[in-house]
Design a protein around this motif. Structure first.
Motif, PDB file in Angstrom:
ATOM      1  N   PHE A 289      68.776 -42.187  62.106  1.00 57.90           N
ATOM      2  CA  PHE A 289      67.511 -42.926  62.108  1.00 57.90           C
ATOM      3  C   PHE A 289      67.234 -43.584  60.752  1.00 57.90           C
ATOM      4  O   PHE A 289      66.666 -44.685  60.695  1.00 57.90           O
TER       5      PHE A 289
ATOM      6  N   CYS B 210      61.179 -50.424  63.741  1.00 53.79           N
ATOM      7  CA  CYS B 210      62.463 -51.105  63.535  1.00 53.79           C
ATOM      8  C   CYS B 210      62.684 -52.175  64.604  1.00 53.79           C
ATOM      9  O   CYS B 210      63.186 -53.270  64.305  1.00 53.79           O
TER      10      CYS B 210
ATOM     11  N   LEU C 192      61.297 -45.891  65.291  1.00 46.88           N
ATOM     12  CA  LEU C 192      62.157 -46.793  66.056  1.00 46.88           C
ATOM     13  C   LEU C 192      61.388 -48.004  66.566  1.00 46.88           C
ATOM     14  O   LEU C 192      61.939 -49.106  66.631  1.00 46.88           O
TER      15      LEU C 192
END
Length: 362
Positions: free
Chosen positions: A127, A54, A51
Motif C-alpha cells: 500500500f 490514490c 486506496l
C-alpha cells in the motif's frame, strides 16, 4: 525458493514466528517475535481511504492528461521508444501504468513475505508503494522505470536468497541477467550492478565464481544484442549506454515548492525509518538486519542519483519508492504509539493533498 515467479502466484499467506534468547556475550542471537496484535494501520477503513485517495489521484491525472502523450527520447533505448510509438491512446497508457503499479506492489508484498523483512504479516509495503507512486505526477501514467522496477525487485530477490551461500552462482547469474534485460528498457538500471556486488559481499556470497557469474549474465545479453545489431547492420542500440556517464549534479529544473515538499516527505519518512532500524537493529535477527541495511543503502543511493541526473532524475526517485515502501512500513509496523498514529495519517493525507493541489494548478 529459487522459483520466484511461480511462488509469487501460488504461495498463500505465511505466518512466521521467530523465537530466540539473547546472548550475554554476543548480539547476534536476538529474540524476534511474530506479533499477534492487529496492525492499526491495516484496518479496512484506513486502507479504504488510502486506496480511494490514490484512485482519485489517478483519475484526476487522467482527466488532466498528465504525462500523455508519452514520447521516446534520443537517449532512451530503442525498445522503449518502440513501445511508446505503439501506444494507441491515453486510456491504454493509463491502464498499463496502473497495472504495472499494482504488479510492482504485489511483487513487493510477496517478496516481503518470502524474505521475512518485517516481523509480521502486513500489507503495508504494497500500500505504501501504491501511495508513493500515485502521489507523484512525474511517475504518471507510465515511465520506463515502471518496467525497470520489476527487473530490480526480481534481481534483489535473487540476491537476497544467496545469503551466506557461496555456491549460488545460478541465482547471481539470474540477478545480473535480469538487470541486463532491464537495461533494454531503462539503461540506468545498470547503475545497480555495483549494488549487486556490494550485496554479494555483504551477504558473504562473494567469491570468484559468483563474481564471474554476475559478469556472465551481462555478457549474455550484450552478446545477443551484438548479434542482433550485426544482423541489422545497425549498432545504434549501443549508443544509449553513453547516457549513463552524462552526469549533471544538482541541475534539476522545473521543481516548485510543492514538488520539493512531496519529495521531502518521502525522504523524511525513509530517513526516520532508517534511523529507527539502526537504533534498534538488535531487535531483529542477523539475516533481517542485513537485508534492511542493504535496502537503506539502496534507497538513499537512489535518492543521491536523483540529484546527479537532470533528464532522468525522476526515474531514480521512482526506483527509491521500492526500498522506501518496505522501510517505512517496517517503521509503522514496529513502532506503535499515538505519535506514529498521527504521523501515518498526516503523511498519507499530505501526500494525497499535495498531488491534488498540483493537479488543480496543472
Amino acid at each position: 525458493m529459487g522459483n520466484f515467479p511461480q511462488r509469487f502466484l501460488f504461495i498463500m499467506d505465511l505466518s512466521f514466528t521467530f523465537a530466540g534468547r539473547k546472548s550475554k556475550n554476543e548480539g547476534d542471537s536476538i529474540r524476534m517475535l511474530h506479533s499477534s496484535r492487529r496492525n492499526p494501520f491495516v484496518k479496512p477503513g484506513t486502507l479504504f481511504y488510502l486506496l480511494s485517495g490514490c484512485l482519485v489521484c489517478w483519475l484526476g491525472a487522467y482527466l488532466k492528461s498528465v504525462g500523455y502523450p508519452i514520447y521516446g527520447e534520443v537517449s532512451a533505448p530503442a525498445l522503449w521508444n518502440m513501445f511508446c510509438s505503439r501506444l494507441p491512446d491515453k486510456f491504454v497508457a493509463y491502464v498499463i501504468g496502473f497495472l504495472l503499479m499494482i504488479g510492482g506492489a504485489f511483487m513487493i508484498h510477496r517478496a516481503n513475505y518470502e524474505l521475512m523483512l518485517i516481523r509480521e504479516k502486513t500489507l503495508l509495503p504494497a500500500f505504501f508503494y501504491i501511495l508513493l507512486i500515485s502521489t507523484n505526477l512525474d511517475f504518471l501514467p507510465l515511465k520506463s522505470t515502471s518496467f525497470g522496477v520489476f527487473f530490480l525487485i526480481l534481481a534483489i530477490y535473487y540476491l537476497f536468497i544467496t545469503y551466506r551461500n557461496p555456491g549460488c552462482q545460478l541465482n547471481i547469474f539470474k540477478a545480473s541477467l535480469v538487470l541486463a534485460l532491464g537495461s533494454l528498457l531503462w539503461t540506468y538500471i545498470l547503475w545497480f550492478i555495483p549494488f549487486l556486488w556490494y550485496g554479494m559481499y555483504k551477504f558473504r556470497s562473494l567469491n570468484l565464481r559468483t563474481f564471474l557469474s554476475s559478469l556472465l549474465g551481462i555478457v549474455v545479453v550484450l552478446w545477443f544484442l551484438f548479434n542482433y545489431s550485426l544482423w541489422r547492420h545497425d549498432f545504434s542500440f549501443f549508443s544509449v549506454f553513453d547516457a549513463i556517464f552524462k552526469l549533471r549534479p544538482l541541475s534539476i529544473s522545473g521543481n516548485v515548492f510543492i514538488d520539493w515538499l512531496t519529495i521531502g516527505t518521502t525522504m523524511g519518512l525513509t530517513l526516520l525509518s532508517s534511523v529507527n532500524i539502526m537504533a534498534h537493529e538488535y531487535e531483529d535477527n542477523s539475516r533481517t538486519r542485513q537485508f534492511l541495511s542493504f535496502l537503506i543503502v539502496l534507497a538513499f543511493s537512489s535518492f543521491a542519483l536523483y540529484f546527479l541526473y537532470e533528464q532522468s532524475s525522476e526515474e531514480f526517485l521512482q526506483i527509491a519508492c521500492f526500498p522506501a515502501s518496505i522501510l517505512i512500513s517496517h517503521f509503522f509496523t514496529i513502532v506503535r504509539n499515538k505519535y506514529t498514529f498521527w504521523l501515518f495519517h498526516v503523511s498519507v493525507l499530505l501526500l494525497i493533498a499535495l498531488l491534488l493541489f498540483r493537479l488543480w494548478n496543472f
